[in-house]
Design a protein around this motif. Structure first.
Motif, PDB file in Angstrom:
ATOM      1  N   ARG A  66       0.763  -1.281  -0.116  1.00 54.18           N
ATOM      2  CA  ARG A  66      -0.017  -0.020  -0.167  1.00 54.18           C
ATOM      3  C   ARG A  66       0.819   1.451   0.120  1.00 54.18           C
ATOM      4  N   SER A  69       2.115   1.738  -3.514  1.00 57.57           N
ATOM      5  CA  SER A  69       1.065   2.371  -4.217  1.00 57.57           C
ATOM      6  C   SER A  69       1.091   3.682  -4.072  1.00 57.57           C
ATOM      7  N   LEU A  70       0.835   4.309  -3.085  1.00 55.28           N
ATOM      8  CA  LEU A  70       0.669   5.583  -2.391  1.00 55.28           C
ATOM      9  C   LEU A  70       1.781   6.509  -2.942  1.00 55.28           C
ATOM     10  N   GLU A  71       3.016   5.818  -2.715  1.00 58.54           N
ATOM     11  CA  GLU A  71       4.273   6.625  -3.310  1.00 58.54           C
ATOM     12  C   GLU A  71       4.176   7.007  -4.849  1.00 58.54           C
ATOM     13  N   ALA A  72       3.829   5.975  -5.347  1.00 58.51           N
ATOM     14  CA  ALA A  72       3.692   6.153  -6.915  1.00 58.51           C
ATOM     15  C   ALA A  72       2.674   7.096  -7.115  1.00 58.51           C
ATOM     16  N   GLU A  73       1.486   7.250  -6.437  1.00 54.61           N
ATOM     17  CA  GLU A  73       0.401   8.077  -6.735  1.00 54.61           C
ATOM     18  C   GLU A  73       0.868   9.542  -6.377  1.00 54.61           C
ATOM     19  N   ARG A  74       1.615   9.621  -5.218  1.00 56.57           N
ATOM     20  CA  ARG A  74       2.323  10.848  -5.084  1.00 56.57           C
ATOM     21  C   ARG A  74       3.081  11.516  -6.057  1.00 56.57           C
ATOM     22  N   GLU A  75       4.095  10.462  -6.556  1.00 54.57           N
ATOM     23  CA  GLU A  75       4.862  11.005  -7.723  1.00 54.57           C
ATOM     24  C   GLU A  75       4.182  11.356  -8.726  1.00 54.57           C
ATOM     25  N   ALA A  76       2.985  10.637  -9.206  1.00 53.53           N
ATOM     26  CA  ALA A  76       2.259  11.079 -10.319  1.00 53.53           C
ATOM     27  C   ALA A  76       1.602  12.445 -10.029  1.00 53.53           C
ATOM     28  N   LEU A  77       1.186  12.831  -9.070  1.00 56.52           N
ATOM     29  CA  LEU A  77       0.424  14.123  -8.542  1.00 56.52           C
ATOM     30  C   LEU A  77       1.651  15.101  -8.484  1.00 56.52           C
ATOM     31  N   ARG A  78       2.747  14.702  -8.189  1.00 57.57           N
ATOM     32  CA  ARG A  78       3.813  15.658  -7.965  1.00 57.57           C
ATOM     33  C   ARG A  78       4.003  16.273  -9.415  1.00 57.57           C
TER      34      ARG A  78
END
Length: 127
Positions: A66, A69-78
């Protein structure tokens, strides 16, 4: 003979303590709609019971998944924020009606792009 019985009793007590720590001496069963009941597991059935260490390891693996997954989502948002900030910063001449909105979004994007500890009064967590 008494020494042997004392030794066996101590070993059984240690076994019971270890089984309790591994959480293989009991389980919980649903009773009714939303009530749990603790049920003891007979000694001869504990061998096949998943223990607390297995449960902890599975929990850690799930947590790690999890977090990734959240780190990947954070990088996409960044990346999206970086692109948005560049788009607003490069929008010239900007219509007057959009200027305050673009400035606010650009400033918020810039703040969000800072590492977390930089946003916490210049200190890291726990400091």
């Amino acid at each position: 003979m008494a020494r042997a019985a004392d030794h066996i009793a101590k070993l059984e007590a240690e076994r019971d303590r270890c089984h309790a720590r591994l959480e293989i001496d009991h389980h919980f069963a649903m009773v009714g709609e939303n009530q749990l009941e603790r049920r003891e597991i007979p000694l001869d059935q504990r061998v096949d019971e998943p223990d607390g260490i297995e449960a902890r390891d599975c929990t850690i693996a799930l947590q790690d998944s999890r977090i990734a997954s959240l780190e990947a989502e954070r990088e996409a948002l960044r990346e999206a924020l970086t692109n948005m900030k560049a788009a607003f910063d490069g929008l010239r001449p900007m219509p007057l009606v959009l200027e305050p909105i673009a400035k606010k979004l650009s400033d918020e994007a810039a703040r969000a792009l800072l590492p977390r500890q930089d946003r916490l009064s210049g200190k890291g967590c726990g400091e």
